[in-house]
Design a protein around this motif. Structure first.
Motif, PDB file in Angstrom:
ATOM      1  N   ASP A  60       0.931  -1.187  -0.104  1.00 35.34           N
ATOM      2  CA  ASP A  60      -0.061  -0.173  -0.126  1.00 35.34           C
ATOM      3  C   ASP A  60       0.868   1.215   0.047  1.00 35.34           C
ATOM      4  OD1 ASP A  60      -3.111   0.360   1.164  1.00 35.34           O
ATOM      5  OD2 ASP A  60      -1.773   2.188   0.981  1.00 35.34           O
ATOM      6  N   THR A  70      -6.896   6.402  -4.828  1.00 36.32           N
ATOM      7  CA  THR A  70      -6.356   6.992  -6.176  1.00 36.32           C
ATOM      8  C   THR A  70      -7.196   6.142  -7.169  1.00 36.32           C
ATOM      9  OG1 THR A  70      -4.919   5.232  -6.384  1.00 36.32           O
ATOM     10  CG2 THR A  70      -3.893   6.921  -5.433  1.00 36.32           C
ATOM     11  N   PHE A  79     -18.448  -2.387   4.256  1.00 35.72           N
ATOM     12  CA  PHE A  79     -17.586  -3.217   4.787  1.00 35.72           C
ATOM     13  C   PHE A  79     -17.829  -4.752   4.449  1.00 35.72           C
ATOM     14  CE2 PHE A  79     -15.940   0.226   7.723  1.00 35.72           C
ATOM     15  CZ  PHE A  79     -14.639   0.222   7.058  1.00 35.72           C
TER      16      PHE A  79
END
Ligand code: FDA
Length: 415
Positions: A35, A174, A401
């Motif tokens: 990440d 992003t 979630f």
């Protein structure tokens, strides 16, 4: 730098990526989780007001939006809210149900992050963070993927895109999923902000700006095209007036369905027990007022309806209905009709939303026509996509979630 080799590289250590990494590694897969963000799983940390609404006991396909509403069915049925609750309980995390099946941590969202991290560590997941991905290519001759990362070249037979949507760029969102989809010839559904406050033209909103902070339960609806049919989607939730427009759960829910130019219909006095805890009876508002008028009520109209509305909102509404600023018995039927209609069928057209800076989710993503609903593998062999990067978006209330966990689980079983 030497080349590192893994069975699977998961790009994005958010909810879906962390869970997928742990589940796959527990099955013996050699996993690299990477990440680019400096901090781990910030979106989980800020979720649910810091308490993480980690699932919803009622989660089912009807709570999700997608070009293919059936796509999420398989993953959701193979990894349920109950399954995630059991995991949370095994880790000794206490939680409570708040509203309509929403489960929140008693303590803090950090408990869920720690749990996911412990699961990854126990299973031997390698985690590189912060570590950006510069490029991803498929080496057909070698039958593996080649990633250029900030920590060197990596080879892997599978790559999982768990890099989420565009919401909240300041904590790392992003458009990587869209860019890689384009590179590998996968179709995408254009992104738009979801679960987001809606805004109004400044002049049109001016009269309501003074109501900022007022909150009340409403029924909100919008017309949506479903196949060849038009249908109204409705939610009964709280509405919040803000300086720039409308927010609160009612607006966040409807924002997923709202398209530019469409009016919202809001019933500020919904005819439901939950919305009218003090209601003397269940008749629609106009019937109630007409009955009181027939009894010769000398009460001001505002006093008759006062207990249904917050006082600031009542005051504002009555000021734009001069014909109703008198005792009920002296008020014309037509004026009462207009007042009730404006309160119970308030039509208002937003001019936009607060955008990705405030949106809890991103609608759209990699088109489900190019993804297997069983394994989450895309049409590009060995390339998988999970979580919010897929064109599946849940309602407010723990559904997003649950999709992250369920899609991650389906993928992990296939790696
Ligand atoms: P997620 O966004 O969690 O993770 C993606 C990861 O990919 C991030 O860590 C990011 O840094 C990384 N990444 C992105 N681009 C990259 C790149 N180019 N290279 C490397 N890494 C990259 N849902 C819910 O069910 N209950 C709730 O209570 C809430 N509350 C909530 C509050 C707020 C304020 C927000 C913004 C959102 C919620 N949500 C929610 C939604 C929920 O957080 C969201 O649906 C999930 O986190 C999606 O999980 P993903 O793992 O798919 O993406």
């Amino acid at each position: 730098m030497s080349t590192a080799t893994f069975d699977a590289v998961i790009i994005g250590a958010g909810a879906a990526g962390l869970f997928c990494a742990a589940q796959a590694a527990q099955r013996g897969v050699k996993v690299l989780l990477l990440d680019h963000a400096a901090k781990l799983a910030e979106k989980i940390r800020i979720s649910g007001g810091g308490r993480c609404n980690f699932t919803n006991v009622n989660a089912g396909p009807a709570n999700y939006l997608s070009q293919n509403p059936h796509f999420c069915r398989s993953a959701l049925s193979r990894y349920t809210a109950q399954d995630f609750m059991e995991l949370v309980q095994r880790h000794g995390i206490t939680f409570h149900e708040k509203h309509k099946g929403q489960l929140f941590c008693d303590r803090s969202a950090g408990d869920i992050i720690d749990m996911l991290l412990r699961e990854c560590e126990a299973a031997g997941v390698t985690r590189w963070q912060p570590c950006g991905v510069q490029s991803l290519a498929h080496d057909a001759a070698q039958g593996h993927y080649v990633l250029q990362t900030a920590r060197g070249e990596v080879h892997a037979s599978s790559v999982v895109l768990a890099c989420g949507g565009l919401s909240i760029p300041k904590i790392g969102a992003t458009d990587l999923a869209w860019r890689l989809a384009e590179q590998f010839g996968l179709r995408t559904v254009p992104p738009r902000p979801g679960l987001v406050p809606l805004t109004f033209d400044a002049t049109a909103w001016q009269p309501f700006a003074a109501l900022a902070g007022v909150s009340l339960p409403v029924e909100i609806s919008v017309e949506v095209q479903q196949g060849k049919r038009k249908q109204r989607v409705r939610f009964n939730e709280d509405l919040l007036f803000t300086h720039r427009g409308l927010s609160g759960p009612a607006i966040l829910q409807i924002s997923n369905y709202w398209l530019e130019g469409q009016p919202l219909q809001i019933n500020l006095i919904p005819d439901a027990d939950s919305a009218l805890p003090d209601a003397p009876q269940r008749e629609p508002l106009l019937d109630l007022l007409m009955a009181a008028k027939a009894r010769g009520s000398r009460k001001l109209v505002a006093n008759e309806i006062g207990h249904y509305l917050p006082s600031r909102l009542l005051e504002h509404w009555m000021s734009s209905h001069p014909g109703c600023q008198r005792p009920l018995a002296e008020t014309a039927d037509r004026a009462l009709q207009q007042l009730c209609q404006s309160l119970q069928q308030w039509h208002i057209t937003p001019n936009g939303s607060e955008g990705y800076a405030k949106a809890e989710v991103t609608l759209g993503g990699i088109d489900t026509r190019d993804v297997s609903s069983q394994t989450m593998e895309t049409r590009q062999p060995g390339l998988y996509v999970i979580g919010e990067a897929v064109d599946v978006t849940g309602w407010l209330g723990g559904y997003n979630f649950q999709w992250a966990w369920a899609s991650a689980h389906a993928c992990a079983e296939a790696l």
